[in-house]
Design a protein around this motif. Sequence first.
Motif, PDB file in Angstrom:
ATOM      1  N   LYS A  76      33.410  41.269  31.494  1.00 34.28           N
ATOM      2  CA  LYS A  76      33.946  40.593  30.302  1.00 34.28           C
ATOM      3  C   LYS A  76      35.127  39.699  30.699  1.00 34.28           C
ATOM      4  N   TYR A  77      36.012  40.225  31.536  1.00 34.19           N
ATOM      5  CA  TYR A  77      37.177  39.464  31.994  1.00 34.19           C
ATOM      6  C   TYR A  77      36.731  38.218  32.781  1.00 34.19           C
ATOM      7  N   LEU A  78      35.762  38.388  33.661  1.00 30.52           N
ATOM      8  CA  LEU A  78      35.284  37.262  34.464  1.00 30.52           C
ATOM      9  C   LEU A  78      34.599  36.210  33.596  1.00 30.52           C
ATOM     10  N   ALA A  79      33.842  36.644  32.605  1.00 33.08           N
ATOM     11  CA  ALA A  79      33.188  35.699  31.695  1.00 33.08           C
ATOM     12  C   ALA A  79      34.233  34.873  30.956  1.00 33.08           C
ATOM     13  N   HIS A  80      35.311  35.533  30.525  1.00 31.68           N
ATOM     14  CA  HIS A  80      36.393  34.825  29.844  1.00 31.68           C
ATOM     15  C   HIS A  80      37.123  33.879  30.805  1.00 31.68           C
ATOM     16  N   SER A  81      37.334  34.310  32.044  1.00 35.15           N
ATOM     17  CA  SER A  81      38.039  33.495  33.045  1.00 35.15           C
ATOM     18  C   SER A  81      37.283  32.230  33.402  1.00 35.15           C
ATOM     19  N   LYS A  82      35.958  32.268  33.291  1.00 39.58           N
ATOM     20  CA  LYS A  82      35.148  31.087  33.625  1.00 39.58           C
ATOM     21  C   LYS A  82      35.433  29.930  32.673  1.00 39.58           C
ATOM     22  N   LYS A  83      35.983  30.245  31.506  1.00 38.12           N
ATOM     23  CA  LYS A  83      36.258  29.209  30.510  1.00 38.12           C
ATOM     24  C   LYS A  83      37.508  28.394  30.834  1.00 38.12           C
ATOM     25  N   ASP A  84      38.388  28.934  31.671  1.00 35.83           N
ATOM     26  CA  ASP A  84      39.567  28.161  32.065  1.00 35.83           C
ATOM     27  C   ASP A  84      39.445  27.781  33.537  1.00 35.83           C
ATOM     28  N   ASP A  85      40.435  27.117  34.059  1.00 34.73           N
ATOM     29  CA  ASP A  85      40.318  26.634  35.441  1.00 34.73           C
ATOM     30  C   ASP A  85      40.896  27.609  36.470  1.00 34.73           C
ATOM     31  N   SER A  86      40.987  28.880  36.092  1.00 34.40           N
ATOM     32  CA  SER A  86      41.481  29.868  37.054  1.00 34.40           C
ATOM     33  C   SER A  86      40.331  30.622  37.715  1.00 34.40           C
ATOM     34  N   PHE A  87      39.114  30.154  37.504  1.00 36.88           N
ATOM     35  CA  PHE A  87      37.947  30.825  38.057  1.00 36.88           C
ATOM     36  C   PHE A  87      37.256  29.911  39.056  1.00 36.88           C
ATOM     37  N   SER A  88      36.738  30.511  40.114  1.00 35.39           N
ATOM     38  CA  SER A  88      35.987  29.755  41.107  1.00 35.39           C
ATOM     39  C   SER A  88      34.837  30.608  41.621  1.00 35.39           C
ATOM     40  N   ASP A  89      33.689  29.986  41.776  1.00 31.26           N
ATOM     41  CA  ASP A  89      32.549  30.690  42.368  1.00 31.26           C
ATOM     42  C   ASP A  89      32.768  30.935  43.859  1.00 31.26           C
ATOM     43  N   SER A  90      33.839  30.374  44.408  1.00 28.05           N
ATOM     44  CA  SER A  90      34.154  30.557  45.828  1.00 28.05           C
ATOM     45  C   SER A  90      34.723  31.941  46.115  1.00 28.05           C
ATOM     46  N   VAL A  91      35.114  32.667  45.070  1.00 37.85           N
ATOM     47  CA  VAL A  91      35.641  34.021  45.227  1.00 37.85           C
ATOM     48  C   VAL A  91      34.512  35.006  44.938  1.00 37.85           C
ATOM     49  N   MET A  92      34.337  35.980  45.826  1.00 41.88           N
ATOM     50  CA  MET A  92      33.341  37.030  45.605  1.00 41.88           C
ATOM     51  C   MET A  92      34.036  38.216  44.950  1.00 41.88           C
ATOM     52  N   TYR A  93      33.627  38.525  43.725  1.00 45.61           N
ATOM     53  CA  TYR A  93      34.195  39.664  43.002  1.00 45.61           C
ATOM     54  C   TYR A  93      33.389  40.912  43.310  1.00 45.61           C
ATOM     55  N   LEU A  94      34.079  41.939  43.802  1.00 43.13           N
ATOM     56  CA  LEU A  94      33.416  43.166  44.225  1.00 43.13           C
ATOM     57  C   LEU A  94      33.884  44.341  43.375  1.00 43.13           C
TER      58      LEU A  94
END
Length: 156
Positions: free
Chosen positions: A94-112
């Motif tokens: 849920k947090y990651l989905a919300h973060s994708k809406k702003d510019d603090s998210f990057s697909d370059s980071v692998m979330y584990l």
Amino acid sequence: MLKLAAMPGISKLAEKKLMKKVLPKFNLKLLSKSKLKSFDTDKNIGKVKLIKFWATWCGACKMAQKPIHDFAKKYQGQIQVLAVSSEEKIKLKKYLAHSKKDDSFSDSVMYLHDKDGKMSSDYLVPALPMFLVIDKKNVVRFLTMGIGENLKEAFD
């Protein structure tokens, strides 16, 4: 600038256990959509890694998010950036989905997802966020806590 300090004895213990030693092995499931389903240290020897231990409730982790994503974009293909959390999977997604809406998210980071907290425990994580820089031979070369303001030292 915000700096965090963990209990000195515990942070020194983490340094003593990890610094200049081969990274304890792990294999964790990826939270972000990717061709990969998990990240295994044994399959990623030969690549420099930046590992960030974080949590959704951690204010300093949130402050570090955009700079880490910018870093990941800048060094994409050269350095693997991993973000590890042991919170509930649904809360993280849920947090990651919300973060994708702003510019603090990057697909370059692998979330584990550290489902049972074993990795955090094995690595003696004394405070969040905690960062590790791992060399191509999977040896821990740098450890720091806080918002990552001194990470440049590790890459200079």
